[in-house]
Write a protein that holds these residues in place. Structure first.
Motif, mmCIF file in Angstrom:
data_model
loop_
_atom_site.group_PDB
_atom_site.id
_atom_site.type_symbol
_atom_site.label_atom_id
_atom_site.label_comp_id
_atom_site.label_asym_id
_atom_site.label_seq_id
_atom_site.Cartn_x
_atom_site.Cartn_y
_atom_site.Cartn_z
ATOM 1 N N ASN A 1 -33.419 77.335 -65.091
ATOM 2 C CA ASN A 1 -32.235 77.151 -64.131
ATOM 3 C C ASN A 1 -31.891 78.771 -64.135
ATOM 4 O OD1 ASN A 1 -29.911 75.778 -63.470
ATOM 5 N ND2 ASN A 1 -28.878 76.904 -64.739
ATOM 6 N N THR A 2 -32.072 79.901 -65.070
ATOM 7 C CA THR A 2 -31.683 81.205 -64.848
ATOM 8 C C THR A 2 -32.401 81.712 -63.998
ATOM 9 O OG1 THR A 2 -30.949 80.988 -67.326
ATOM 10 C CG2 THR A 2 -31.552 83.487 -65.968
ATOM 11 N N ARG B 1 -32.030 80.421 -60.349
ATOM 12 C CA ARG B 1 -30.554 81.118 -59.519
ATOM 13 C C ARG B 1 -30.480 82.313 -59.348
ATOM 14 N NH1 ARG B 1 -26.537 77.210 -59.895
ATOM 15 N NH2 ARG B 1 -27.304 75.354 -60.566
ATOM 16 N N LEU B 2 -31.359 83.092 -60.135
ATOM 17 C CA LEU B 2 -31.415 84.715 -59.759
ATOM 18 C C LEU B 2 -32.322 84.876 -58.643
ATOM 19 C CD1 LEU B 2 -31.999 86.193 -63.326
ATOM 20 C CD2 LEU B 2 -29.643 86.184 -62.163
ATOM 21 N N VAL C 1 -24.081 89.340 -61.973
ATOM 22 C CA VAL C 1 -24.927 88.116 -61.647
ATOM 23 C C VAL C 1 -25.658 87.463 -62.659
ATOM 24 C CG1 VAL C 1 -26.880 87.425 -59.855
ATOM 25 C CG2 VAL C 1 -24.981 88.677 -59.198
ATOM 26 N N ILE C 2 -26.356 88.391 -63.420
ATOM 27 C CA ILE C 2 -27.272 87.894 -64.603
ATOM 28 C C ILE C 2 -26.453 86.997 -65.569
ATOM 29 C CG2 ILE C 2 -28.460 88.619 -66.571
ATOM 30 C CD1 ILE C 2 -29.693 90.749 -64.673
ATOM 31 N N CYS C 3 -25.143 87.711 -66.055
ATOM 32 C CA CYS C 3 -24.235 87.077 -66.847
ATOM 33 C C CYS C 3 -24.044 85.712 -66.292
ATOM 34 C CB CYS C 3 -23.237 87.958 -67.043
ATOM 35 S SG CYS C 3 -23.401 89.397 -68.124
ATOM 36 N N HIS D 1 -24.458 79.841 -67.153
ATOM 37 C CA HIS D 1 -24.597 78.391 -66.570
ATOM 38 C C HIS D 1 -25.578 77.759 -67.298
ATOM 39 C CE1 HIS D 1 -25.818 75.398 -63.729
ATOM 40 N NE2 HIS D 1 -24.830 75.372 -63.740
ATOM 41 N N SER D 2 -26.570 78.591 -67.494
ATOM 42 C CA SER D 2 -27.911 78.003 -68.057
ATOM 43 C C SER D 2 -27.524 77.590 -69.564
ATOM 44 C CB SER D 2 -28.889 78.657 -68.036
ATOM 45 O OG SER D 2 -29.649 79.138 -66.856
ATOM 46 N N PHE E 1 -30.533 86.998 -55.974
ATOM 47 C CA PHE E 1 -31.097 88.395 -55.545
ATOM 48 C C PHE E 1 -32.116 88.361 -54.230
ATOM 49 C CE2 PHE E 1 -30.391 89.340 -60.271
ATOM 50 C CZ PHE E 1 -29.178 90.242 -59.907
ATOM 51 N N ILE F 1 -26.765 90.742 -73.412
ATOM 52 C CA ILE F 1 -26.090 90.818 -71.823
ATOM 53 C C ILE F 1 -24.651 90.802 -72.218
ATOM 54 C CG2 ILE F 1 -27.964 89.782 -70.652
ATOM 55 C CD1 ILE F 1 -26.409 87.495 -70.125
ATOM 56 N N ILE G 1 -30.989 98.526 -55.440
ATOM 57 C CA ILE G 1 -31.515 99.212 -56.916
ATOM 58 C C ILE G 1 -32.549 98.424 -57.233
ATOM 59 C CG2 ILE G 1 -29.379 100.258 -57.899
ATOM 60 C CD1 ILE G 1 -28.827 97.500 -59.154
ATOM 61 N N ARG H 1 -18.154 91.003 -68.154
ATOM 62 C CA ARG H 1 -19.433 90.263 -68.177
ATOM 63 C C ARG H 1 -19.058 88.706 -68.729
ATOM 64 N NH1 ARG H 1 -22.860 94.076 -71.938
ATOM 65 N NH2 ARG H 1 -21.221 95.657 -71.539
ATOM 66 N N PHE I 1 -31.727 95.661 -70.517
ATOM 67 C CA PHE I 1 -30.546 94.884 -70.309
ATOM 68 C C PHE I 1 -30.893 93.373 -70.405
ATOM 69 C CE2 PHE I 1 -27.270 92.688 -67.833
ATOM 70 C CZ PHE I 1 -26.013 92.876 -68.575
ATOM 71 N N ALA J 1 -33.241 75.758 -69.600
ATOM 72 C CA ALA J 1 -32.546 76.916 -69.537
ATOM 73 C C ALA J 1 -33.202 78.156 -68.988
ATOM 74 C CB ALA J 1 -32.107 77.151 -70.841
ATOM 75 N N LEU K 1 -31.237 86.811 -76.085
ATOM 76 C CA LEU K 1 -30.568 87.267 -74.540
ATOM 77 C C LEU K 1 -29.223 87.199 -74.333
ATOM 78 C CD1 LEU K 1 -31.217 87.752 -71.659
ATOM 79 C CD2 LEU K 1 -31.677 85.154 -71.431
ATOM 80 N N ALA L 1 -25.747 83.648 -64.222
ATOM 81 C CA ALA L 1 -26.746 82.506 -64.273
ATOM 82 C C ALA L 1 -27.200 82.432 -65.654
ATOM 83 C CB ALA L 1 -27.932 83.244 -63.451
ATOM 84 N N VAL L 2 -27.089 83.278 -66.654
ATOM 85 C CA VAL L 2 -27.487 82.976 -68.162
ATOM 86 C C VAL L 2 -26.210 82.090 -68.562
ATOM 87 C CG1 VAL L 2 -27.988 83.811 -70.305
ATOM 88 C CG2 VAL L 2 -28.890 84.961 -68.376
ATOM 89 N N LEU M 1 -30.317 93.552 -53.306
ATOM 90 C CA LEU M 1 -29.678 94.695 -53.972
ATOM 91 C C LEU M 1 -30.646 96.041 -53.889
ATOM 92 C CD1 LEU M 1 -28.059 93.459 -57.314
ATOM 93 C CD2 LEU M 1 -26.822 94.119 -55.206
ATOM 94 N N ILE N 1 -23.055 81.691 -57.463
ATOM 95 C CA ILE N 1 -24.112 81.836 -58.432
ATOM 96 C C ILE N 1 -24.236 80.486 -59.257
ATOM 97 C CG2 ILE N 1 -25.175 82.756 -60.357
ATOM 98 C CD1 ILE N 1 -25.134 84.757 -57.716
ATOM 99 N N THR N 2 -23.236 79.967 -59.540
ATOM 100 C CA THR N 2 -23.016 78.788 -60.500
ATOM 101 C C THR N 2 -23.280 77.492 -59.667
ATOM 102 O OG1 THR N 2 -20.503 78.997 -60.742
ATOM 103 C CG2 THR N 2 -22.137 80.177 -62.226
ATOM 104 N N PRO O 1 -35.379 90.900 -73.216
ATOM 105 C CA PRO O 1 -35.034 89.768 -73.844
ATOM 106 C C PRO O 1 -35.395 88.435 -72.978
ATOM 107 C CG PRO O 1 -32.966 90.663 -73.300
ATOM 108 C CD PRO O 1 -34.284 91.786 -72.770
ATOM 109 N N VAL P 1 -22.830 94.694 -60.063
ATOM 110 C CA VAL P 1 -23.042 93.348 -59.540
ATOM 111 C C VAL P 1 -24.292 92.752 -60.120
ATOM 112 C CG1 VAL P 1 -23.778 92.213 -57.618
ATOM 113 C CG2 VAL P 1 -22.108 93.840 -57.420
ATOM 114 N N PHE P 2 -25.358 93.813 -60.389
ATOM 115 C CA PHE P 2 -26.533 93.095 -61.073
ATOM 116 C C PHE P 2 -26.213 92.440 -62.457
ATOM 117 C CE2 PHE P 2 -29.680 94.819 -64.317
ATOM 118 C CZ PHE P 2 -30.677 93.848 -64.081
ATOM 119 N N GLU P 3 -25.394 92.981 -63.120
ATOM 120 C CA GLU P 3 -25.061 92.617 -64.456
ATOM 121 C C GLU P 3 -24.141 91.128 -64.498
ATOM 122 O OE1 GLU P 3 -23.137 95.762 -66.869
ATOM 123 O OE2 GLU P 3 -24.895 97.025 -66.773
#
Lengths: 193, 108
Positions: free
Chosen positions: A161-162, A165-166, B76-78, B83-84, A170, B18, A5, B30, A42, A158, B14, B80-81, A3, B50-51, A46, B72-74
């Protein structure tokens, strides 16, 4: 990173900090760290708090054990960036890279304490199957792992895994061996906050 | 019954941020990404990667028609989090069951 950004969308002060890190350390700030500065309210703030708590907070697992769990989870997720980062950090924490490599290569034949082996085995099943059952946890407890240690290991799982995947979603850029080594020293000294 | 701990509390913070805090993507979207359900293409295609197969996510996958990069940024993060979170909760639930059955006085 994939991305735009995440490559260019930072505030001027943050960009300056990235430049100073590169200047003084000789290494670019890893993408895993850069990500946490993008709209840090965001996700970054956290997420850093949780990751630090999981990897550096109070636990009967050593820092090396938890970094090894992070590397193991990352390996199962085939995340090259995170495998490199946490293999380097676990190796430095244990002062034994050969041991870490052997465990990641073959958990069942490696020289490792049984409680840690049983815990990694359970995390592996959780990652691969998306679930574990009470029998799986009884095996871990029977190996001498306390319920609190299981909870601590699940928190590490946890967190990574996050992150793993990120990293692949990304497109975190892989580091040189020197870059991973510098990152490992930083993570052992400062943690994840 | 297992007591909550500081690690679990930090994870909840966290997840709360999100899902319920300010964002560029709608909170409903989200939540769908977090839960990996009720999504439609092309977002569902990205979230599934992602998952399930994150290592195969490409730059082209992230160019989701109709979504800004911030959305998309948000999402993707949602994903991944989310799934975890499912893994974390599955592990904790299995542990609670194992501990409960080991406790003195448990009637099996």
């Amino acid at each position: 990173m994939h991305l735009d950004i995440l490559n260019h969308g930072y505030r001027p002060g943050t960009k300056l900090m990235f430049a100073l890190v590169r200047l003084f350390s000789g290494q670019p700030l890893p993408d895993a760290a850069k990500l946490t500065f993008y709209r840090s309210d965001f996700y970054g703030n956290p997420a850093k708090e949780f990751t630090h708590e999981a990897l550096r907070g109070p636990s009967d697992w050593s820092v090396g054990d938890r970094e090894l769990m992070a590397a193991y989870v990352s390996k199962l997720n085939q995340s090259a960036f995170c495998v490199g980062a946490h293999t380097a950090t676990a190796s430095l924490a244990y002062q034994d890279g050969e041991r870490v490599a052997a465990i990641l290569d073959d958990l069942e034949s490696a020289a490792i304490d049984e409680p840690l082996r049983a815990t990694l085995r359970m995390l592996g099943k959780l990652i691969r199957n998306g679930r574990v059952d009470a029998d799986d946890l009884r095996e871990v407890l029977a190996a001498g792992v306390s319920p609190q240690q299981v909870k601590d290991a699940l928190a590490v799982c946890a967190a990574f895994n996050t992150t793993s995947r990120l990293a692949d979603a990304f497109g975190f850029e892989l580091l040189t061996p020197k870059g991973y080594e510098a990152g490992a020293k930083y993570l052992l000294k400062r943690g994840y906050r | 019954m297992l007591e909550d701990d500081t690690k679990r509390a930090a994870h909840r913070a966290l997840v709360d941020r999100i899902l319920t805090g300010d964002g560029r993507a709608a909170a409903e979207q989200r939540a769908r990404a977090f839960n990996d359900e009720s999504l439609v293409p092309p977002v569902s295609t990205l979230i599934s990667k992602i998952t399930r197969t994150p290592v195969r996510v490409s730059e082209a996958d992230l160019a989701v028609t109709g979504c800004t990069e911030d959305e998309v940024f948000e999402l993707v993060i949602c994903a991944a989090v989310g799934h975890s979170t499912r893994l974390y909760e599955a592990g904790l639930a299995a542990l609670a069951e194992a501990v409960s059955e080991e406790a003195p006085g448990h009637a099996s």
